[in-house]
Enzyme design. Structure first.
Site, PDB file in Angstrom:
ATOM      1  N   TYR A 183      -3.549  -2.098 -10.214  1.00  0.00           N
ATOM      2  CA  TYR A 183      -3.464  -1.960  -8.752  1.00  0.00           C
ATOM      3  C   TYR A 183      -2.554  -3.045  -8.167  1.00  0.00           C
ATOM      4  CZ  TYR A 183      -4.949  -2.263  -3.873  1.00  0.00           C
ATOM      5  OH  TYR A 183      -4.943  -2.333  -2.496  1.00  0.00           O
ATOM      6  N   LYS A 236       0.256   3.462  -2.906  1.00  0.00           N
ATOM      7  CA  LYS A 236      -0.935   4.323  -3.028  1.00  0.00           C
ATOM      8  C   LYS A 236      -0.573   5.806  -2.965  1.00  0.00           C
ATOM      9  CE  LYS A 236      -3.880   0.718  -1.027  1.00  0.00           C
ATOM     10  NZ  LYS A 236      -4.532   0.186   0.185  1.00  0.00           N
ATOM     11  N   SER A 275       0.798  -1.242   0.000  1.00  0.00           N
ATOM     12  CA  SER A 275       0.000   0.000   0.000  1.00  0.00           C
ATOM     13  C   SER A 275       0.821   1.278   0.000  1.00  0.00           C
ATOM     14  CB  SER A 275      -0.938   0.020   1.203  1.00  0.00           C
ATOM     15  OG  SER A 275      -2.019  -0.821   0.967  1.00  0.00           O
ATOM     16  N   TYR A 312      -4.467   3.505   8.293  1.00  0.00           N
ATOM     17  CA  TYR A 312      -5.816   2.921   8.424  1.00  0.00           C
ATOM     18  C   TYR A 312      -6.438   3.178   9.789  1.00  0.00           C
ATOM     19  CZ  TYR A 312      -3.334   0.615   4.711  1.00  0.00           C
ATOM     20  OH  TYR A 312      -2.552   0.373   3.630  1.00  0.00           O
ATOM     21  N   VAL A 357       1.300  -3.789   3.787  1.00  0.00           N
ATOM     22  CA  VAL A 357       1.306  -5.087   4.472  1.00  0.00           C
ATOM     23  C   VAL A 357       2.556  -5.918   4.178  1.00  0.00           C
ATOM     24  CG1 VAL A 357      -1.188  -5.321   4.836  1.00  0.00           C
ATOM     25  CG2 VAL A 357      -0.160  -6.172   2.706  1.00  0.00           C
TER      26      VAL A 357
HETATM   27  N1  GLN Z   1      -2.212  -5.218  -2.035  1.00  0.00           N
HETATM   28  C1  GLN Z   1      -2.741  -5.162  -0.701  1.00  0.00           C
HETATM   29  C2  GLN Z   1      -4.239  -5.389  -0.713  1.00  0.00           C
HETATM   30  O1  GLN Z   1      -4.881  -4.909  -1.577  1.00  0.00           O
HETATM   31  C3  GLN Z   1      -2.400  -3.846  -0.082  1.00  0.00           C
HETATM   32  C4  GLN Z   1      -2.903  -3.715   1.332  1.00  0.00           C
HETATM   33  C5  GLN Z   1      -1.956  -3.007   2.250  1.00  0.00           C
HETATM   34  O2  GLN Z   1      -0.754  -2.940   2.057  1.00  0.00           O
HETATM   35  N2  GLN Z   1      -2.504  -2.533   3.357  1.00  0.00           N
HETATM   36  O3  GLN Z   1      -4.785  -6.026   0.137  1.00  0.00           O
END
Ligand code: GLN
Length: 303
Positions: free
Chosen positions: A188, A66, A63, A239, A257
């Protein structure tokens, strides 16, 4: 201040935490990453780099991608993306579905999965359907041309990406996607599966600490746009633990993650930490502890 000494110290003090927490095995190929690794890199606005521990080991940025997707869309489109995505903390897990229905297909913010899928959709439209706009930005800003998607991670996520597919179809049902669901999910997943080291990421995110200037001195974002991305990182970047992250670290930050976190000290430097063991909300346990120690010892928090 002896930054090198400080980073070396932090590697020592977070040692008991590395190996704790859970790896993100909902993406099976991330489940096999060794948890006892920890790296930290700091890049100054002028490009000096300090690093310690496993700072040059590539990991899945997930993420953290993003932030870069949002930067490219804001740079090109200005504020119009905010008609399609809110910018309030969600208080929910990053892959939650419930709020999206309650709020008529407008995701709470660009850093939960639903919001990032909308941003990625827009990025596809403005980059002539190239799924690699984020990769090109990261290569250029880090100076590392070998940065690429880890194909195993991408395949693994695609095979187990039922939640993201649900979110994307949901968005499409509300008319909040411009491109076919499959193309958006593909872009994505590919940007989430980019593999980079702490040093790569600290270098690549410097524009967030330089009022939007790229490594070659040209503007990617205006100073107010840079301020706003940093603000959304602070309020939404970790988050449903964004309050705890602000309390402990006191900097804009974005986690993934894969266990990485990028944090920004505006007008000063960027820091990237990485350790794969995650806490309940999907943020690296040792990574948050390291940033807590960093800002507590340097005083380089925005508060
Ligand atoms: N690719 C992961 C997902 O879509 C990204 C989530 C994350 O890093 N929090 O679940």
């Amino acid at each position: 201040m002896d930054i090198q000494n400080l980073l070396d110290d932090i590697v020592g003090s977070v040692q008991p935490l590395t190996g704790q927490g859970a790896v993100a095995d909902y993406i099976p190929s991330l489940g096999s990453v060794r948890r006892d690794q920890f790296g930290i890199s700091l890049a100054t606005g002028t490009g000096d780099v300090y690093s310690s521990g496993d700072a040059d080991v590539p990991f899945s940025i997930q993420s953290i991608s993003k932030v870069f997707a949002l930067a490219l869309v804001l740079a090109r489109d200005g504020d119009s993306i905010w008609k399609r995505v809110f910018r309030e903390p969600s208080g929910n897990p990053f892959n939650s579905l419930v709020q999206l229905e309650q709020e008529d297909g407008i995701p709470r913010n660009p850093f939960i999965n639903a919001g990032a899928i909308v941003v990625t959709d827009r990025l596809l439209s403005i980059s002539a359907n190239s799924p690699s706009a984020v990769r090109e930005l990261l290569r250029k800003e880090s100076g590392n041309d070998s940065i690429d998607t880890d194909a195993d991670v991408a395949i693994s996520e695609a095979q187990h990406g039922h939640r993201n597919a649900s979110l994307a179809h949901f968005l499409a049902s509300y008319g909040n996607l411009e491109n076919p669901v499959d193309s958006v999910l593909d872009a994505y997943i590919n940007q989430c599966a980019l593999a980079m080291s702490c040093t790569d990421l600290a270098l690549a995110s410097r524009f967030l600490a330089t009022n939007g200037l790229r490594s070659d001195g040209t503007p990617l974002l205006s100073p107010p746009q840079t301020k706003r991305i940093n603000a959304v990182m602070l309020t939404c970047g970790t988050y449903d633990a964004a309050g705890e992250f602000a309390y402990r670290v006191g900097l804009p930050g974005k986690s993934g993650v894969g266990g990485g976190i990028v944090a920004v000290v505006p007008n000063n430097c960027t820091i990237c930490v990485w350790s794969p063991g995650l806490g309940r909300s999907g943020n690296s346990l040792a990574g948050v502890a390291a940033l807590d120690e960093f800002t507590s010892r340097t005083g380089w928090s925005i508060f």
